[in-house]
Scaffold this motif. Structure first.
Motif, PDB file in Angstrom:
ATOM      1  N   TYR A  12       0.857  -1.187   0.000  1.00  0.00           N
ATOM      2  CA  TYR A  12       0.000   0.000   0.000  1.00  0.00           C
ATOM      3  C   TYR A  12       0.889   1.231   0.000  1.00  0.00           C
ATOM      4  CZ  TYR A  12      -3.717   3.207   1.496  1.00  0.00           C
ATOM      5  OH  TYR A  12      -4.628   4.226   1.580  1.00  0.00           O
ATOM      6  N   CYS A  13       0.801   2.043  -1.036  1.00  0.00           N
ATOM      7  CA  CYS A  13       1.635   3.240  -1.169  1.00  0.00           C
ATOM      8  C   CYS A  13       1.024   4.392  -0.371  1.00  0.00           C
ATOM      9  CB  CYS A  13       1.802   3.618  -2.635  1.00  0.00           C
ATOM     10  SG  CYS A  13       2.601   2.344  -3.613  1.00  0.00           S
ATOM     11  N   LYS A  14       1.180   4.311   0.919  1.00  0.00           N
ATOM     12  CA  LYS A  14       0.573   5.273   1.835  1.00  0.00           C
ATOM     13  C   LYS A  14       1.227   6.651   1.685  1.00  0.00           C
ATOM     14  CE  LYS A  14      -0.672   5.684   6.683  1.00  0.00           C
ATOM     15  NZ  LYS A  14      -0.683   4.990   7.959  1.00  0.00           N
ATOM     16  N   ASP A  15       0.370   7.683   1.600  1.00  0.00           N
ATOM     17  CA  ASP A  15       0.839   9.064   1.577  1.00  0.00           C
ATOM     18  C   ASP A  15      -0.255   9.958   2.136  1.00  0.00           C
ATOM     19  OD1 ASP A  15      -1.021   9.391  -0.480  1.00  0.00           O
ATOM     20  OD2 ASP A  15       0.477   9.569  -2.051  1.00  0.00           O
ATOM     21  N   SER A  16      -0.141  11.259   1.946  1.00  0.00           N
ATOM     22  CA  SER A  16      -1.128  12.188   2.515  1.00  0.00           C
ATOM     23  C   SER A  16      -2.526  11.963   1.960  1.00  0.00           C
ATOM     24  CB  SER A  16      -0.704  13.632   2.248  1.00  0.00           C
ATOM     25  OG  SER A  16       0.451  13.929   2.983  1.00  0.00           O
ATOM     26  N   ASN A  17      -2.632  11.455   0.735  1.00  0.00           N
ATOM     27  CA  ASN A  17      -3.935  11.225   0.113  1.00  0.00           C
ATOM     28  C   ASN A  17      -4.482   9.829   0.385  1.00  0.00           C
ATOM     29  OD1 ASN A  17      -3.899  13.804  -1.077  1.00  0.00           O
ATOM     30  ND2 ASN A  17      -2.592  13.030  -2.718  1.00  0.00           N
ATOM     31  N   ARG A  18      -3.614   8.884   0.724  1.00  0.00           N
ATOM     32  CA  ARG A  18      -4.009   7.509   1.017  1.00  0.00           C
ATOM     33  C   ARG A  18      -3.634   7.227   2.465  1.00  0.00           C
ATOM     34  NH1 ARG A  18      -1.995   6.994  -4.571  1.00  0.00           N
ATOM     35  NH2 ARG A  18       0.071   7.176  -3.688  1.00  0.00           N
ATOM     36  N   ARG A  19      -4.603   7.276   3.357  1.00  0.00           N
ATOM     37  CA  ARG A  19      -4.319   7.221   4.792  1.00  0.00           C
ATOM     38  C   ARG A  19      -4.761   5.932   5.469  1.00  0.00           C
ATOM     39  NH1 ARG A  19      -5.753  13.469   6.383  1.00  0.00           N
ATOM     40  NH2 ARG A  19      -4.528  14.357   4.708  1.00  0.00           N
ATOM     41  N   SER A  20      -5.210   4.975   4.721  1.00  0.00           N
ATOM     42  CA  SER A  20      -5.675   3.719   5.330  1.00  0.00           C
ATOM     43  C   SER A  20      -4.509   2.950   5.941  1.00  0.00           C
ATOM     44  CB  SER A  20      -6.363   2.850   4.279  1.00  0.00           C
ATOM     45  OG  SER A  20      -7.489   3.511   3.765  1.00  0.00           O
ATOM     46  N   GLU A  21      -4.842   1.998   6.786  1.00  0.00           N
ATOM     47  CA  GLU A  21      -3.831   1.158   7.433  1.00  0.00           C
ATOM     48  C   GLU A  21      -3.802  -0.210   6.758  1.00  0.00           C
ATOM     49  OE1 GLU A  21      -1.703   2.074   9.878  1.00  0.00           O
ATOM     50  OE2 GLU A  21      -2.536   4.097   9.744  1.00  0.00           O
ATOM     51  N   TYR A  22      -2.606  -0.641   6.344  1.00  0.00           N
ATOM     52  CA  TYR A  22      -2.404  -1.946   5.741  1.00  0.00           C
ATOM     53  C   TYR A  22      -1.116  -2.536   6.298  1.00  0.00           C
ATOM     54  CZ  TYR A  22      -6.107  -1.087   2.379  1.00  0.00           C
ATOM     55  OH  TYR A  22      -7.319  -0.855   1.808  1.00  0.00           O
ATOM     56  N   PRO A  23      -0.975  -3.848   6.275  1.00  0.00           N
ATOM     57  CA  PRO A  23       0.222  -4.459   6.876  1.00  0.00           C
ATOM     58  C   PRO A  23       1.523  -4.131   6.130  1.00  0.00           C
ATOM     59  CG  PRO A  23      -1.185  -6.139   5.886  1.00  0.00           C
ATOM     60  CD  PRO A  23      -1.929  -4.847   5.819  1.00  0.00           C
ATOM     61  N   ASN A  24       1.471  -3.995   4.817  1.00  0.00           N
ATOM     62  CA  ASN A  24       2.682  -3.736   4.034  1.00  0.00           C
ATOM     63  C   ASN A  24       2.637  -2.324   3.450  1.00  0.00           C
ATOM     64  OD1 ASN A  24       3.692  -6.395   4.364  1.00  0.00           O
ATOM     65  ND2 ASN A  24       2.367  -7.098   2.712  1.00  0.00           N
ATOM     66  N   VAL A  25       3.502  -1.452   3.980  1.00  0.00           N
ATOM     67  CA  VAL A  25       3.553  -0.081   3.461  1.00  0.00           C
ATOM     68  C   VAL A  25       4.956   0.284   2.978  1.00  0.00           C
ATOM     69  CG1 VAL A  25       1.591   0.791   4.792  1.00  0.00           C
ATOM     70  CG2 VAL A  25       3.904   0.880   5.767  1.00  0.00           C
ATOM     71  N   SER A  26       5.838  -0.711   2.844  1.00  0.00           N
ATOM     72  CA  SER A  26       7.173  -0.434   2.322  1.00  0.00           C
ATOM     73  C   SER A  26       7.702  -1.665   1.602  1.00  0.00           C
ATOM     74  CB  SER A  26       8.120  -0.037   3.450  1.00  0.00           C
ATOM     75  OG  SER A  26       8.361  -1.135   4.293  1.00  0.00           O
ATOM     76  N   PHE A  27       8.680  -1.426   0.725  1.00  0.00           N
ATOM     77  CA  PHE A  27       9.362  -2.531   0.058  1.00  0.00           C
ATOM     78  C   PHE A  27      10.763  -2.085  -0.352  1.00  0.00           C
ATOM     79  CE2 PHE A  27       7.349  -0.189  -3.344  1.00  0.00           C
ATOM     80  CZ  PHE A  27       8.266  -0.221  -4.389  1.00  0.00           C
ATOM     81  N   ASP A  28      11.669  -3.063  -0.496  1.00  0.00           N
ATOM     82  CA  ASP A  28      13.033  -2.808  -0.954  1.00  0.00           C
ATOM     83  C   ASP A  28      13.154  -3.253  -2.398  1.00  0.00           C
ATOM     84  OD1 ASP A  28      13.581  -1.971   1.583  1.00  0.00           O
ATOM     85  OD2 ASP A  28      14.894  -3.646   2.102  1.00  0.00           O
ATOM     86  N   PHE A  29      13.853  -2.438  -3.188  1.00  0.00           N
ATOM     87  CA  PHE A  29      14.058  -2.769  -4.597  1.00  0.00           C
ATOM     88  C   PHE A  29      15.356  -2.118  -5.065  1.00  0.00           C
ATOM     89  CE2 PHE A  29      13.305  -1.918  -9.186  1.00  0.00           C
ATOM     90  CZ  PHE A  29      13.199  -3.231  -9.614  1.00  0.00           C
ATOM     91  N   LEU A  30      16.286  -2.929  -5.553  1.00  0.00           N
ATOM     92  CA  LEU A  30      17.561  -2.466  -6.091  1.00  0.00           C
ATOM     93  C   LEU A  30      18.298  -1.509  -5.155  1.00  0.00           C
ATOM     94  CD1 LEU A  30      16.583  -1.889  -9.827  1.00  0.00           C
ATOM     95  CD2 LEU A  30      17.754  -3.858  -8.840  1.00  0.00           C
ATOM     96  N   GLY A  31      18.332  -1.845  -3.877  1.00  0.00           N
ATOM     97  CA  GLY A  31      19.074  -1.043  -2.921  1.00  0.00           C
ATOM     98  C   GLY A  31      18.332   0.162  -2.378  1.00  0.00           C
ATOM     99  N   TYR A  32      17.064   0.295  -2.732  1.00  0.00           N
ATOM    100  CA  TYR A  32      16.254   1.402  -2.231  1.00  0.00           C
ATOM    101  C   TYR A  32      15.135   0.854  -1.352  1.00  0.00           C
ATOM    102  CZ  TYR A  32      18.389   4.022  -6.057  1.00  0.00           C
ATOM    103  OH  TYR A  32      19.272   4.603  -6.912  1.00  0.00           O
TER     104      TYR A  32
END
Length: 141
Positions: free
Chosen positions: A27-47
């Motif tokens: 879930y790409c949480k930001d100021s416009n998307r405020r819901s709660e989900y278990p996964n709000v981050s991911f790693d990809f190519l060192g980021y």
């Protein structure tokens, strides 16, 4: 899980497959998307992509945005590479010499990561953690 199944079907149509362990719905949480989900981050190519504090450069308004930064594992690798220089034990070498030796490594990281505005912050933070502020000043000179 319907979304995951739909994605698997679509990827198969393109000749791709979803890794069963590494793939997750985020879930790409930001100021416009405020819901709660278990996964709000991911790693990809060192980021690491996750909700982060951001600022509108014109209005100076602070908000939450889904932004990348150097991942913890990549930062750990950077710290390890810096530690391998064993700077604290090299008291016989001038800071200018150490800076000349370490600059190619730093330039490589910066060239590879230039698109991220947080690189300088994270790199400086890693060096500060190592307690080598004089080296940072020597590199900047």
């Amino acid at each position: 899980m319907a979304l995951r199944a739909d994605l698997q079907v679509r990827l198969m149509e393109c000749g791709l497959e979803m890794h069963p362990v590494k793939s997750k719905i985020v879930y790409c949480k930001d100021s416009n998307r405020r819901s709660e989900y278990p996964n709000v981050s991911f790693d990809f190519l060192g980021y690491r992509f996750q909700p982060r504090r951001a600022e509108n450069t014109r209005s100076k308004q602070v908000f939450c945005n889904f932004l990348p930064a150097v991942s913890p594992s990549a930062l750990k690798s950077m710290r390890s590479a810096i530690r391998e220089f064993d700077i604290r034990q090299r008291t016989q070498v001038s800071l200018a010499d150490i800076a000349r030796e370490i600059n190619p490594l730093l330039r490589g990281w910066i060239a590879a990561e230039m698109a991220l505005s947080v690189l300088a912050y994270n790199l400086t933070r890693a060096m500060n953690i190592l307690g080598i502020r004089p080296l940072i000043d020597a590199i900047a000179a």
